[in-house]
Design a protein around this motif. Structure first.
Motif, PDB file in Angstrom:
ATOM      1  N   ARG A 152       0.859  -1.184   0.000  1.00 39.35           N
ATOM      2  CA  ARG A 152       0.000   0.000   0.000  1.00 39.35           C
ATOM      3  C   ARG A 152       0.897   1.235   0.000  1.00 39.35           C
ATOM      4  N   ILE A 153       0.630   2.148  -0.898  1.00 38.06           N
ATOM      5  CA  ILE A 153       1.522   3.298  -1.071  1.00 38.06           C
ATOM      6  C   ILE A 153       0.785   4.629  -0.905  1.00 38.06           C
TER       7      ILE A 153
ATOM      8  N   GLU B 123      -3.807   8.875 -13.319  1.00 41.29           N
ATOM      9  CA  GLU B 123      -5.176   8.398 -13.429  1.00 41.29           C
ATOM     10  C   GLU B 123      -5.387   7.002 -12.853  1.00 41.29           C
ATOM     11  N   THR B 124      -4.558   6.069 -13.264  1.00 39.84           N
ATOM     12  CA  THR B 124      -4.744   4.686 -12.822  1.00 39.84           C
ATOM     13  C   THR B 124      -4.506   4.567 -11.319  1.00 39.84           C
ATOM     14  N   LEU B 125      -3.415   5.189 -10.859  1.00 38.14           N
ATOM     15  CA  LEU B 125      -3.057   5.085  -9.455  1.00 38.14           C
ATOM     16  C   LEU B 125      -4.127   5.720  -8.567  1.00 38.14           C
TER      17      LEU B 125
ATOM     18  N   ASN C  67      -5.385   0.754  -3.021  1.00 40.67           N
ATOM     19  CA  ASN C  67      -4.188   0.606  -2.190  1.00 40.67           C
ATOM     20  C   ASN C  67      -3.210   1.766  -2.348  1.00 40.67           C
ATOM     21  N   ALA C  68      -3.660   2.776  -3.074  1.00 42.87           N
ATOM     22  CA  ALA C  68      -2.827   3.978  -3.219  1.00 42.87           C
ATOM     23  C   ALA C  68      -3.591   5.176  -2.657  1.00 42.87           C
ATOM     24  N   PHE C  69      -2.857   6.051  -1.993  1.00 36.99           N
ATOM     25  CA  PHE C  69      -3.457   7.255  -1.422  1.00 36.99           C
ATOM     26  C   PHE C  69      -2.645   8.446  -1.917  1.00 36.99           C
ATOM     27  N   ILE C  70      -3.289   9.330  -2.664  1.00 40.32           N
ATOM     28  CA  ILE C  70      -2.575  10.493  -3.214  1.00 40.32           C
ATOM     29  C   ILE C  70      -3.082  11.748  -2.531  1.00 40.32           C
TER      30      ILE C  70
END
Lengths: 361, 361
Positions: A116-117, A141-143, A148-151
């Protein structure tokens, strides 16, 4: 009760209950209870990897409201025992180097590995003048759609110190929310690299072959800080030049003394667009973590960073509280005028302002 | 009166005069009068170009004694209207570059032109560990005997800020004593270059051909600060290599953006030992002064430096007075321990210490 309301479920209005205490006091009690519940709920939600709760907590951290900050401190304190388990990676590179594409490819690789990033950004000026970096999630877009990704875009604020504090506290929250990898992006054009370097474990510098900004990198100490240099866009016709650049950067890196981490920085080739070399960079970071965990640098460096931040925060606050005083501001203006006309020395002026400050306390 | 003392010149002892006031008060009065006379005498002697008075005033500036510093401030204030008329030259270069020989040749050239030159040094660490640079006047034997030259070793002190303040105040005193040229030497191996750069008009970097320390100079921003690079020991067999180095340094200098002074830094060759090229360097510095006086940079830069020092002094003092408090020292130790065991965040610890500081005021 109105005649119209004939349902058996309807209630008599009855008489209103007498006020047992002032309505003010009731509001205060309600608010306190609400805040307490919120804080506890937020913390347990964060520990349960609830992204909405994490977002809300970071918003509290970023708030300028005193009550929000108090609540934020309580949350951070509760999260602290659950933090510190990630690897914190700093990533920098000048605009055009392909940072967003790289982060997207890198992030996808990690989530495909079950990691998880969390991706944070630090850049005080950009958040004001150009909108924050990472603000435009469409660039990843994909991320952005990956659960499991938090931007999170850069915290706003004019002072690097303020933004840095918010980012550091956000790191703790993200770690408590179970993120294994924290990526901190910076723009590659300012002092923010040094700031980022003081809150991360591994520093990745993105470069392009033949960009000719080596001198800038050396001057600002960015190359010296790098644990790895990744030459991006190493594909198609660029590949040959990228390989040459790799040789050159390797040579440049040898000019620096060994790092306290005992890690020799590596130069890698990658193409974020073609998704090439990304795996190897992650493998390299894992190697770094193994090596520095074994030689104990990983832990001692984090402690050192924390101590640095303690001192840094105190110094910033001492300056802020001095220079923000109305009386000091006015007196400073006057002393600066005396300096302009050479009627006083900087030291006499400083002594005067420091005495004034004492008399104000 | 004793019987033995029969000379006509002898006096009766008489009775002792009654104490009109406590002896303490008399001593205080005497001391005050003495200090007042000393201060006035010192100032007028300094303005009369009396070197002994200048030396004594600098000693007061360098003292750690509170009363001495008060007297020093009075002297500086009185000297201020007579200061600011020199050109202040910073000179740096790594050990072995021939700085002492250069300063000796350069100083002799100036005094032969009827100029008066004061040579100060700034280097906080060297003054403790290795004795101050310039401490050994035998390294500048001829110049030390020249009555138009004044050589003063580096002020002692562990903090660069403290030493810098003393040096800056000494500059004012030297200028009031009619020195036309103030040369400030630094060792070329630390942060002191940046400090020196903030108190001088012209920055001269001494280099050797093929010394291979260019990267260090670029990294620490020294080359960027230089207004001229003089390649020393450009004589005999070294000459060819020195000429090559000149080309290389010229190329390196072109990589930097134009300076706010609108001055393009020059690379010069010289041999201090053979007394060659020294005149040209002085001519270059005069050209610089003419150009920057015309475009007003000379004055605006000095004002900017003074403002910088005002802020710098305040910040240093804010930190010093915070971290020197006994209670803060103890509490800081405790907080650092909590950080080591990850029981607190740097920010919570900072907040705690800042609140403690407020409660102490």
């Amino acid at each position: 009760m109105t005649k119209k309301n004939k349902s058996a479920l309807s209630e008599h209005t009855g008489i209103s209950s007498p006020e047992i205490t002032s309505s003010n006091a009731i509001e205060t009690l309600k608010a306190k209870r609400k805040a307490r519940i919120d804080t506890n709920t937020l913390v347990s939600s964060i520990l349960n990897k609830n992204i909405a709760a994490l977002s809300r907590a970071i918003t509290l951290v970023e708030s300028e409201n005193h009550k929000h900050l108090e609540q934020a401190n309580t949350i951070i304190k509760a999260c602290l025992p659950h933090a510190n388990k990630s690897i914190r990676i700093g990533i920098t590179g000048v605009p055009g180097v392909g940072k967003s594409t790289f982060i997207e490819a890198f992030g996808k690789h990690l989530t495909s590995q079950g990691k998880r990033i969390a991706i944070l950004a630090i850049d005080p000026t950009s958040s004001i003048t150009k909108g924050s970096i990472l603000g435009d999630k469409t660039r990843m877009e994909t991320l952005a759609k990956d659960e499991n990704a938090f931007i999170r875009p850069s915290a706003s604020g004019t002072s690097l110190g303020g933004v840095a504090r918010k980012t550091r506290e956000s790191i703790i929250l993200c770690e408590a929310a179970g993120f294994d990898v924290i990526l901190i992006e910076t723009l590659g054009v300012g002092q923010s690299e040094t700031t980022v370097h003081s809150m991360i474990d591994f520093f990745l510098l993105l470069k392009l072959a033949g960009a000719g900004d080596e001198l800038q990198g050396i001057k600002r100490g960015i190359i010296e800080m790098a644990d790895a240099i990744a030459i991006n866009k190493a594909d198609g016709e660029n590949l040959k030049q990228a390989k040459l650049a790799k040789v050159e950067f390797n040579r440049a890196l040898h000019l620096y003394p060994p790092k306290p981490s005992q890690w020799s920085p590596k130069v890698m080739l990658c193409s974020a667009l073609q998704n090439e070399g990304i795996k190897d960079i992650w493998k390299l970071i894992l190697e770094y973590k193994t090596k520095t965990t074994e030689n104990n640098y990983f832990e001692t460096n984090r402690t050192k960073q924390n101590k640095f931040w303690l001192i840094q925060t105190i110094e910033n606050e001492l300056k802020r509280s001095f220079f923000n005083k109305k009386e000091i501001k006015e007196a400073l203006e006057a002393q600066l005028k005396l300096i302009e006309t050479n009627k006083t020395t900087p030291f006499a002026a400083a002594d005067y302002l420091l005495s004034l400050n004492k008399s104000l306390q």
